[in-house]
Write a protein that holds these residues in place. Structure first.
Motif, PDB file in Angstrom:
ATOM      1  N   GLU A 164     113.803  18.161  47.169  1.00 48.32           N
ATOM      2  CA  GLU A 164     115.013  18.683  46.546  1.00 48.32           C
ATOM      3  C   GLU A 164     115.964  17.513  46.375  1.00 48.32           C
ATOM      4  O   GLU A 164     116.240  16.790  47.332  1.00 48.32           O
TER       5      GLU A 164
ATOM      6  N   GLN B 186     116.181  15.940  50.135  1.00 43.20           N
ATOM      7  CA  GLN B 186     115.474  16.468  51.304  1.00 43.20           C
ATOM      8  C   GLN B 186     114.021  16.703  50.938  1.00 43.20           C
ATOM      9  O   GLN B 186     113.715  17.278  49.898  1.00 43.20           O
TER      10      GLN B 186
ATOM     11  N   GLU C  40     133.833  20.372  59.179  1.00 49.29           N
ATOM     12  CA  GLU C  40     133.087  21.462  58.543  1.00 49.29           C
ATOM     13  C   GLU C  40     133.970  22.623  58.111  1.00 49.29           C
ATOM     14  O   GLU C  40     133.526  23.501  57.389  1.00 49.29           O
TER      15      GLU C  40
ATOM     16  N   GLU D 190     139.243  35.761  50.440  1.00 44.18           N
ATOM     17  CA  GLU D 190     139.096  35.465  51.859  1.00 44.18           C
ATOM     18  C   GLU D 190     140.304  34.645  52.293  1.00 44.18           C
ATOM     19  O   GLU D 190     140.601  33.612  51.718  1.00 44.18           O
TER      20      GLU D 190
ATOM     21  N   GLY E 295     124.952  18.800  50.043  1.00 43.00           N
ATOM     22  CA  GLY E 295     124.389  17.892  51.043  1.00 43.00           C
ATOM     23  C   GLY E 295     123.365  18.505  51.962  1.00 43.00           C
ATOM     24  O   GLY E 295     123.113  19.715  51.918  1.00 43.00           O
TER      25      GLY E 295
ATOM     26  N   LYS F 145     135.003  27.568  47.590  1.00 41.37           N
ATOM     27  CA  LYS F 145     134.452  26.512  48.432  1.00 41.37           C
ATOM     28  C   LYS F 145     133.033  26.208  47.976  1.00 41.37           C
ATOM     29  O   LYS F 145     132.272  27.096  47.639  1.00 41.37           O
ATOM     30  N   VAL F 146     132.713  24.913  47.999  1.00 35.16           N
ATOM     31  CA  VAL F 146     131.407  24.456  47.538  1.00 35.16           C
ATOM     32  C   VAL F 146     130.838  23.516  48.592  1.00 35.16           C
ATOM     33  O   VAL F 146     131.583  22.697  49.145  1.00 35.16           O
ATOM     34  N   TYR F 147     129.571  23.653  48.884  1.00 35.70           N
ATOM     35  CA  TYR F 147     128.954  22.744  49.842  1.00 35.70           C
ATOM     36  C   TYR F 147     127.842  21.960  49.166  1.00 35.70           C
ATOM     37  O   TYR F 147     126.955  22.546  48.542  1.00 35.70           O
TER      38      TYR F 147
ATOM     39  N   ALA G 242     129.450  31.033  56.149  1.00 33.78           N
ATOM     40  CA  ALA G 242     130.657  30.380  56.667  1.00 33.78           C
ATOM     41  C   ALA G 242     130.823  28.985  56.062  1.00 33.78           C
ATOM     42  O   ALA G 242     131.930  28.571  55.736  1.00 33.78           O
ATOM     43  N   LEU G 243     129.735  28.275  55.883  1.00 33.53           N
ATOM     44  CA  LEU G 243     129.793  26.927  55.305  1.00 33.53           C
ATOM     45  C   LEU G 243     129.495  26.937  53.811  1.00 33.53           C
ATOM     46  O   LEU G 243     129.607  25.919  53.154  1.00 33.53           O
ATOM     47  N   LYS G 244     129.084  28.074  53.295  1.00 33.36           N
ATOM     48  CA  LYS G 244     128.594  28.204  51.909  1.00 33.36           C
ATOM     49  C   LYS G 244     127.430  27.236  51.680  1.00 33.36           C
ATOM     50  O   LYS G 244     127.305  26.628  50.615  1.00 33.36           O
ATOM     51  N   ARG G 245     126.649  27.060  52.699  1.00 35.09           N
ATOM     52  CA  ARG G 245     125.592  26.054  52.651  1.00 35.09           C
ATOM     53  C   ARG G 245     124.226  26.713  52.503  1.00 35.09           C
ATOM     54  O   ARG G 245     123.896  27.653  53.221  1.00 35.09           O
ATOM     55  N   VAL G 246     123.441  26.194  51.550  1.00 34.85           N
ATOM     56  CA  VAL G 246     122.046  26.601  51.429  1.00 34.85           C
ATOM     57  C   VAL G 246     121.211  25.534  52.116  1.00 34.85           C
ATOM     58  O   VAL G 246     121.334  24.353  51.826  1.00 34.85           O
ATOM     59  N   LYS G 247     120.399  25.956  53.049  1.00 37.53           N
ATOM     60  CA  LYS G 247     119.566  25.015  53.798  1.00 37.53           C
ATOM     61  C   LYS G 247     118.112  25.331  53.526  1.00 37.53           C
ATOM     62  O   LYS G 247     117.677  26.469  53.711  1.00 37.53           O
TER      63      LYS G 247
END
Lengths: 378, 263
Positions: A193, A234, A118, A54, A95, A91-93, B114-119
């Motif tokens: 979690e 959470q 972000e 990407e 939080g 990329k890693v998120y 887009a954020l590679k975020r799991v919510k």
């Protein structure tokens, strides 16, 4: 075997509500740019191996620093029974909170893209993720450091004095070749979690010292080594999301603890429609008080999230972060709507209110803007 | 297998007779029918399929949604489901993981590429539209026996098929419905049609199941599901393709890591 191309191309227009500060005569009041973000994905071996590429490019008419290219992702992933391995740029998120992202420290912020932190730059990494009865363990080896992007002399919003990345310095003698490591444990216990992380390496957030370039004052970023412990929790019930992020950072600058804690509550089907209204409330704390390098040391964030749940996926998020000590406020509105099948229009408004003369935000006080972004997806 | 099933059925009937020596009440009969529907769909283990939704508004303008769906049967509880969105293209790569439960609220996670975020998200929104369609989240989620109470109404033909008509009432919180009336095929114990009544008890929507196909010689799946909203005039046609059963999916294909790499 599967190979596919996707992505988007977009035009963006920013209009600043005020003329630039007298110190920044090079800045203009509007800014147009285009961005292109193609993605290629190929998998084989029954989807157990894959490559993702990407790339991101923006061409900005005003700010040469905002015109930039980045490899967001160029990674190979392989999946085994109870673990997976990823190598390359990725990329890693981490939080759970909405107002700021304290524990999320793997990727550098692409700050010229947006102030909200972000948007991230691709990070070289080797990541192993191991699933066990006692949670998921992620081990990261991070060779190669990415410097934060900052607006150039013509760019807005921008700090004053401006940040001069060409003079950036590092605590580590290996500079941007220092190999950082990180470990994260994540576990789900019923409605809870919990993530616990440890990062050892160069801080993505720089500290600034005054300097000069061609006789003009500038801010010189220094990237210090840090040890950071992070916790994110959470609790999810049918009606409420309870969230906590906390970090403790040890480095050459003042050690500190910071946290974000709050909740989200949703009203479903408001005023007899399909729309949902979410209420977000978060408290932001930093033990360094007004010396904090983040803007948020004793602040509250109040957010309203509206989703119409219509065919065009119309959504809006209004957030106000207010400083409880000096009443400075940061207001943000983001709204989006799909047009037809492949287009999307996004509106973004950012505004700074009651900005204190001595505050970090002072140089941004005239940088309120409204932004339109029209993207085509392919 | 068939013979075993018949034995279990006979046992179930015997038990229900045992509890009430009197004639069956409409509630008991409704429950017995729902149990048989559930029983006949037990044992499929896992499935994958492609779903296309065509949304049509009052003016006849259409738009399309494409979703790939993976399902894992969980013994003694609700199924696990993973949905991967392909269209509209701005949500491509978004994925949705659900652990449905029969007695407690479902657990749900959303992956934002887009954020590679799991919510982890609240499962409160049951009545809201799924991707802007006329299907609510509760209409497409796993249909667990304990999520309703039942009542037998009558026998009736629908499209020439002999059906039981039963009424069911959601027992979970935040449903958009007061009741649903379901036409169950007497021979195959599969739904042929459902009328949905809103919380004010007015007829809201009708769902018709068409082009049933049988898989593994046992499990019936409708290839077409047509939902009409009587109050707005909008409709959604949902078509299923490429159904595959017992593909070897397991728990590890339905966790946060697999959600992140779902493509």
């Amino acid at each position: 075997m599967a190979a596919e191309w996707s992505g988007d191309v977009s035009v963006q227009w920013r209009h600043f509500l005020y003329s630039p500060l007298p110190q920044n005569p090079q800045q203009s009041q509007s800014d147009a740019s285009i961005a292109f973000q193609p993605e290629f994905y190929h998998s084989w071996d029954n989807d157990e191996q894959s490559i993702t590429i990407e790339v991101f490019s923006r061409l900005d008419e005003v700010d040469e620093k905002r015109s930039h290219n980045d490899i967001r992702e160029f990674s190979w992933l392989t999946v085994f029974d109870n673990w997976e391995l990823k190598a390359g740029i990725s990329k890693v998120y981490w939080g759970v909170t909405e107002s700021q992202h304290l524990v999320d420290v793997i990727n550098q912020t692409d700050f010229v893209e947006n102030l909200d932190g972000e948007d991230k730059l691709g990070q070289p990494m080797i990541q192993a993720s191991i699933e066990s009865e006692l949670g998921t363990w992620d081990v990261f080896i991070l060779p190669g450091f990415r410097e934060r992007t900052f607006a150039g002399i013509d760019g807005r919003p921008r700090f004053f004095p401006m940040v001069d990345s060409s003079q950036a310095s590092y605590e580590s003698s290996q500079e941007n070749r220092h190999i950082d490591v990180a470990l994260r444990w994540f576990h789900m216990i019923g409605d809870w979690e919990i993530g616990l992380s440890q990062f050892s390496g160069t801080s993505r957030e720089p500290v600034f010292s005054p300097g000069s370039k061609n006789g003009q004052p500038v801010l010189i970023p220094t990237y210090l080594l840090m040890q950071q412990t992070g916790l994110d929790v959470q609790a999810t019930t049918e009606d409420w999301l309870w969230k906590l992020e906390a970090i403790h950072r040890r480095w050459q600058a003042e050690n500190f603890t910071a946290l974000t804690a709050g909740f989200e509550y949703s009203f479903i089907g408001i005023v007899e429609s399909d729309a949902d209204l979410g209420l977000v409330f978060e408290y932001l704390y930093d033990s360094r008080g007004q010396q904090a390098t983040s803007f948020f040391q004793n602040d509250i964030m109040t957010g309203l999230r509206l989703a119409l749940n219509d065919e065009q996926s119309t959504e809006a998020l209004l957030g106000i972060i207010m400083d409880l000590d000096n009443h400075e406020a940061f207001i943000s509105l983001e709204a989006s709507r799909r047009l037809g099948d492949a287009w999307k229009l996004e509106v973004e408004v950012r505004s700074f209110q009651n900005v204190n003369e001595t505050s970090l935000l002072n140089s941004l006080k005239k940088d309120d803007y409204i932004q339109l972004d029209l993207a085509y997806y392919f | 297998m068939k013979k075993n099933l018949l034995n279990i059925l006979a046992l179930a009937l015997l038990l229900s007779f045992g509890i009430s020596s009197q004639a069956e009440t409409p509630e008991e009969k409704g429950l017995a029918i729902a149990k048989e529907v559930d029983l006949r769909d037990t044992g499929f283990k896992d499935s994958t399929a492609k779903m296309e939704m065509v949304l049509k508004n009052k003016q006849g303008k259409t738009s399309v949604r494409n979703v790939r769906v993976k399902t894992l049967e969980v013994n003694g509880d609700g199924d696990k489901g993973l949905s991967i969105f392909d269209k509209p293209r701005d949500v491509k790569g978004t994925a949705f993981l659900t652990y449905s439960h029969s007695k407690k609220p479902d657990e749900q996670w959303l992956y934002l590429p887009a954020l590679k975020r799991v919510k982890r998200i609240s499962s409160k929104n049951k009545s809201g539209p799924f991707m802007g369609s006329e299907f609510a989240y509760e209409d497409i989620s796993s249909q667990e026996l304990d999520k309703y109470t039942y009542k037998y109404l009558r026998d009736e033909k629908f499209n020439g098929i002999d059906c039981f008509v039963i009424e069911r009432y959601p027992t979970y919180k935040n449903s958009g419905y007061k009741r649903q009336v379901v036409w169950i095929n007497k021979k195959e114990y599969r739904p042929e049609k459902t009328d949905f009544y809103d919380r004010k008890n007015s007829l809201l929507k009708t769902l018709v199941f068409e082009d049933y196909k049988q898989y593994l010689g046992k499990y019936w799946r409708a290839s077409t599901m047509k939902m009409i909203n009587h109050q707005t005039g909008k409709s959604t046609i949902l078509s299923w393709q490429d159904y595959k059963f017992q593909t070897g999916l397991s728990d590890k294909d339905f966790n946060r890591n697999s959600l992140k790499r779902a493509r």
